[in-house]
Design a protein around this motif. Structure first.
Motif, PDB file in Angstrom:
ATOM      1  N   ASP A 350     -20.240 -17.967 -14.206  1.00 57.77           N
ATOM      2  CA  ASP A 350     -20.956 -19.115 -14.740  1.00 57.77           C
ATOM      3  C   ASP A 350     -22.427 -18.958 -14.389  1.00 57.77           C
ATOM      4  O   ASP A 350     -22.819 -18.013 -13.707  1.00 57.77           O
ATOM      5  N   ILE A 351     -23.256 -19.883 -14.855  1.00 59.53           N
ATOM      6  CA  ILE A 351     -24.702 -19.725 -14.706  1.00 59.53           C
ATOM      7  C   ILE A 351     -25.116 -19.700 -13.236  1.00 59.53           C
ATOM      8  O   ILE A 351     -26.007 -18.944 -12.838  1.00 59.53           O
ATOM      9  N   SER A 352     -24.466 -20.516 -12.392  1.00 61.25           N
ATOM     10  CA  SER A 352     -24.824 -20.551 -10.974  1.00 61.25           C
ATOM     11  C   SER A 352     -24.541 -19.212 -10.306  1.00 61.25           C
ATOM     12  O   SER A 352     -25.372 -18.686  -9.551  1.00 61.25           O
ATOM     13  N   LEU A 353     -23.364 -18.651 -10.564  1.00 62.18           N
ATOM     14  CA  LEU A 353     -22.992 -17.378  -9.954  1.00 62.18           C
ATOM     15  C   LEU A 353     -23.909 -16.253 -10.432  1.00 62.18           C
ATOM     16  O   LEU A 353     -24.366 -15.426  -9.635  1.00 62.18           O
ATOM     17  N   ILE A 354     -24.191 -16.224 -11.723  1.00 62.65           N
ATOM     18  CA  ILE A 354     -25.042 -15.177 -12.280  1.00 62.65           C
ATOM     19  C   ILE A 354     -26.442 -15.220 -11.667  1.00 62.65           C
ATOM     20  O   ILE A 354     -27.012 -14.190 -11.270  1.00 62.65           O
ATOM     21  N   ILE A 355     -27.032 -16.412 -11.581  1.00 61.74           N
ATOM     22  CA  ILE A 355     -28.382 -16.531 -11.028  1.00 61.74           C
ATOM     23  C   ILE A 355     -28.409 -16.152  -9.556  1.00 61.74           C
ATOM     24  O   ILE A 355     -29.339 -15.497  -9.077  1.00 61.74           O
ATOM     25  N   LEU A 356     -27.368 -16.544  -8.817  1.00 60.97           N
ATOM     26  CA  LEU A 356     -27.307 -16.180  -7.402  1.00 60.97           C
ATOM     27  C   LEU A 356     -27.235 -14.660  -7.234  1.00 60.97           C
ATOM     28  O   LEU A 356     -27.898 -14.082  -6.356  1.00 60.97           O
ATOM     29  N   LEU A 357     -26.465 -14.007  -8.078  1.00 60.26           N
ATOM     30  CA  LEU A 357     -26.381 -12.549  -8.009  1.00 60.26           C
ATOM     31  C   LEU A 357     -27.691 -11.890  -8.436  1.00 60.26           C
ATOM     32  O   LEU A 357     -28.118 -10.888  -7.850  1.00 60.26           O
ATOM     33  N   PHE A 358     -28.344 -12.467  -9.443  1.00 59.87           N
ATOM     34  CA  PHE A 358     -29.671 -11.981  -9.831  1.00 59.87           C
ATOM     35  C   PHE A 358     -30.638 -12.039  -8.648  1.00 59.87           C
ATOM     36  O   PHE A 358     -31.424 -11.120  -8.410  1.00 59.87           O
ATOM     37  N   LEU A 359     -30.586 -13.145  -7.916  1.00 62.28           N
ATOM     38  CA  LEU A 359     -31.472 -13.317  -6.761  1.00 62.28           C
ATOM     39  C   LEU A 359     -31.201 -12.255  -5.701  1.00 62.28           C
ATOM     40  O   LEU A 359     -32.135 -11.691  -5.117  1.00 62.28           O
ATOM     41  N   CYS A 360     -29.919 -11.979  -5.462  1.00 59.58           N
ATOM     42  CA  CYS A 360     -29.569 -10.959  -4.471  1.00 59.58           C
ATOM     43  C   CYS A 360     -30.097  -9.580  -4.890  1.00 59.58           C
ATOM     44  O   CYS A 360     -30.683  -8.848  -4.068  1.00 59.58           O
ATOM     45  N   PHE A 361     -29.926  -9.220  -6.159  1.00 63.95           N
ATOM     46  CA  PHE A 361     -30.429  -7.929  -6.636  1.00 63.95           C
ATOM     47  C   PHE A 361     -31.953  -7.880  -6.591  1.00 63.95           C
ATOM     48  O   PHE A 361     -32.550  -6.839  -6.291  1.00 63.95           O
ATOM     49  N   HIS A 362     -32.613  -9.007  -6.873  1.00 60.11           N
ATOM     50  CA  HIS A 362     -34.078  -9.047  -6.815  1.00 60.11           C
ATOM     51  C   HIS A 362     -34.568  -8.809  -5.385  1.00 60.11           C
ATOM     52  O   HIS A 362     -35.535  -8.059  -5.174  1.00 60.11           O
ATOM     53  N   LEU A 363     -33.924  -9.433  -4.429  1.00 61.99           N
ATOM     54  CA  LEU A 363     -34.328  -9.247  -3.030  1.00 61.99           C
ATOM     55  C   LEU A 363     -34.132  -7.805  -2.575  1.00 61.99           C
ATOM     56  O   LEU A 363     -34.841  -7.326  -1.684  1.00 61.99           O
ATOM     57  N   LEU A 364     -33.193  -7.104  -3.201  1.00 60.03           N
ATOM     58  CA  LEU A 364     -32.965  -5.690  -2.876  1.00 60.03           C
ATOM     59  C   LEU A 364     -33.866  -4.766  -3.698  1.00 60.03           C
ATOM     60  O   LEU A 364     -33.809  -3.539  -3.547  1.00 60.03           O
ATOM     61  N   GLY A 365     -34.686  -5.347  -4.574  1.00 64.50           N
ATOM     62  CA  GLY A 365     -35.556  -4.542  -5.419  1.00 64.50           C
ATOM     63  C   GLY A 365     -34.836  -3.832  -6.540  1.00 64.50           C
ATOM     64  O   GLY A 365     -35.310  -2.792  -7.022  1.00 64.50           O
ATOM     65  N   LEU A 366     -33.703  -4.373  -6.977  1.00 62.71           N
ATOM     66  CA  LEU A 366     -32.870  -3.721  -7.999  1.00 62.71           C
ATOM     67  C   LEU A 366     -32.586  -4.678  -9.149  1.00 62.71           C
ATOM     68  O   LEU A 366     -31.460  -4.793  -9.625  1.00 62.71           O
ATOM     69  N   PHE A 367     -33.632  -5.359  -9.631  1.00 63.78           N
ATOM     70  CA  PHE A 367     -33.403  -6.387 -10.640  1.00 63.78           C
ATOM     71  C   PHE A 367     -32.795  -5.812 -11.916  1.00 63.78           C
ATOM     72  O   PHE A 367     -31.832  -6.356 -12.460  1.00 63.78           O
ATOM     73  N   SER A 368     -33.367  -4.707 -12.427  1.00 62.77           N
ATOM     74  CA  SER A 368     -32.857  -4.126 -13.672  1.00 62.77           C
ATOM     75  C   SER A 368     -31.421  -3.648 -13.517  1.00 62.77           C
ATOM     76  O   SER A 368     -30.593  -3.804 -14.422  1.00 62.77           O
ATOM     77  N   VAL A 369     -31.128  -3.075 -12.347  1.00 57.91           N
ATOM     78  CA  VAL A 369     -29.749  -2.662 -12.080  1.00 57.91           C
ATOM     79  C   VAL A 369     -28.830  -3.885 -12.086  1.00 57.91           C
ATOM     80  O   VAL A 369     -27.744  -3.865 -12.677  1.00 57.91           O
ATOM     81  N   GLY A 370     -29.274  -4.947 -11.432  1.00 60.80           N
ATOM     82  CA  GLY A 370     -28.474  -6.172 -11.389  1.00 60.80           C
ATOM     83  C   GLY A 370     -28.231  -6.760 -12.760  1.00 60.80           C
ATOM     84  O   GLY A 370     -27.148  -7.273 -13.049  1.00 60.80           O
ATOM     85  N   LEU A 371     -29.239  -6.676 -13.634  1.00 62.56           N
ATOM     86  CA  LEU A 371     -29.089  -7.192 -14.991  1.00 62.56           C
ATOM     87  C   LEU A 371     -27.960  -6.472 -15.727  1.00 62.56           C
ATOM     88  O   LEU A 371     -27.115  -7.102 -16.374  1.00 62.56           O
ATOM     89  N   ASN A 372     -27.932  -5.154 -15.597  1.00 65.16           N
ATOM     90  CA  ASN A 372     -26.877  -4.376 -16.251  1.00 65.16           C
ATOM     91  C   ASN A 372     -25.510  -4.617 -15.608  1.00 65.16           C
ATOM     92  O   ASN A 372     -24.492  -4.662 -16.298  1.00 65.16           O
TER      93      ASN A 372
END
Length: 401
Positions: A350-372
């Motif tokens: 759901d939107i909450s879970l997706i955004i939370l995971l996006f945030l985690c990937f962003h903090l790791l510097g892997l935003f594009s990887v997280g998007l895929n």
């Protein structure tokens, strides 16, 4: 046509007004009674109230403004003008909240019936029918029987008179066990003590247990503690809606200025507050505001994510990332209608879970990887859910043969 007849005739012993308007943490009693009747298929709601209190008049006006067919009658003689002989009437007594199995019983019922419990000392608050049974305040009869109530004096209790008519007509008695009552199949709310006991049971055993692991084990436990307090605050529902829109707008602004981490946190809070707002008004029969708020929150979250993808993507991968984001949002929309009560419910995106995971990937510097990864996760969920549903359907067909 099914007609719900809800009694608002008795007053609270301590002088707080009609029993039906005693407050629960998520509304007043009549709101729950009305929602139960609507779930059962009632197309018209009739409130029985000899005194016509201001709270009831205001509530019925609100229902009419929102398209609900609601009326108030003062006496039994006035009932027939709102019903035809072929209609079915479902009666709910003052402060009676039927739940759970009542819906299943009445949904399959095509006869007049009354709900009863065995005559025992612990059920002395319920009206005595005979030596064996007490009436639980819920009955269904044909509207043609209402003509027999036309001569009931105004100072008589219409519920009791209706019960006598049903008994004389040979209505079937549906016996509810004491165990079922203790487990909450029916609540008898006549004063603040009854309500306090009822609310404590509801908070210990919340009815709404659904969603993924994030919702079940984090959001809902927090909301179970927060919602009762919010209901005691005047206009709290409005404040929550303003907070939802406000955090969404600030999230979009943060994304516009390139503050990705802040934007994701604000958008995550928007989804959380929107869920809180929805649960805060979950028992209200009028849902237009909730639908608009949910749509608005989703639009703000989507706009914020588009801006974030723009900020986090180089020119060469911008459009591919936009396409991947569209896949992510499409998978969220499709997942909303899949996996209900399924084995994959706990990991349903759901939107909450997706955004939370996006945030985690962003903090790791892997935003594009997280998007895929999110896109693959959404598609994998849909495929796995479809396989499970197909196999279950095959087993059902085999067992039917």
């Amino acid at each position: 046509m099914k007609i719900a007849l809800i009694s608002v005739a008795k007053d609270d012993p301590s002088g707080k007004g009609p029993i039906g308007f005693l407050p629960l943490f998520d509304g007043v009693i009549v709101e729950h009674q009305l929602l139960w009747a609507v779930q059962l298929g009632a197309e018209r709601i009739i409130f029985l109230s000899p005194s016509m209190p201001g709270a009831l008049l205001q509530y019925v006006d609100q229902l009419k403004d929102d398209g609900v067919a609601a009326e108030i009658v003062r006496s039994a003689a006035d009932l027939m003008q709102y019903a035809t002989a072929t209609d079915e009437v479902i009666f709910i007594g003052d402060g009676i909240l039927p739940r759970g199995e009542f819906l299943d019983i009445l949904a399959d019922n095509d006869r007049e019936l009354i709900f009863v419990v065995d005559n025992a000392e612990q059920y002395s608050d319920f009206e005595l029918i005979d030596l064996n049974h007490r009436w639980l305040g819920v009955a269904t009869i044909q509207a043609s029987r209402l003509a027999e109530l036309a001569d009931v004096p105004d100072d008589w209790d219409v519920g009791s008179a209706l019960l006598r008519v049903a008994v004389q007509a040979g209505a079937r008695r549906e016996s509810i066990t004491g165990t079922a009552i203790a487990n909450g199949i029916l609540a008898f709310l006549q004063n603040d003590d009854h309500i306090a006991e009822f609310e404590q049971k509801r908070l210990r055993n919340p009815e709404r247990v659904e969603g993924n692991f994030l919702s079940r084990f984090l959001f809902q436990p927090l909301q179970n503690r927060l919602i009762p307090k919010l209901w005691r605050m005047r206009s709290s529902a409005i404040y929550v809606k303003v907070a939802c829109v406000g955090t969404g707008l600030f999230g979009v602004l943060a994304a516009w200025f390139g503050l990705t981490g802040t934007a994701l946190i604000l958008i995550f809070l928007t989804s959380v507050i929107q869920d809180l707002s929805q649960n805060l008004t979950a028992h209200r029969p009028v849902s237009k505001g909730r639908k608009w708020l949910a749509s608005g929150a989703l639009m703000l979250a989507t706009l914020g994510l588009v801006l974030i993808v723009k900020n986090e993507s180089s020119l060469s991968i911008l459009w591919p990332n936009i396409v991947v984001l569209i896949i992510v949002m499409a998978s969220l929309w499709l997942a909303k209608f899949r996996g209900k009560d399924g084995v994959l419910d706990l990991i349903k995106p759901d939107i909450s879970l997706i955004i939370l995971l996006f945030l985690c990937f962003h903090l790791l510097g892997l935003f594009s990887v997280g998007l895929n990864v999110m896109a693959l996760f959404g598609m994998a969920f849909l495929i796995a859910d479809q396989i499970i549903v197909s196999r279950a359907e095959e087993k059902r067909l085999v067992s039917a043969d």
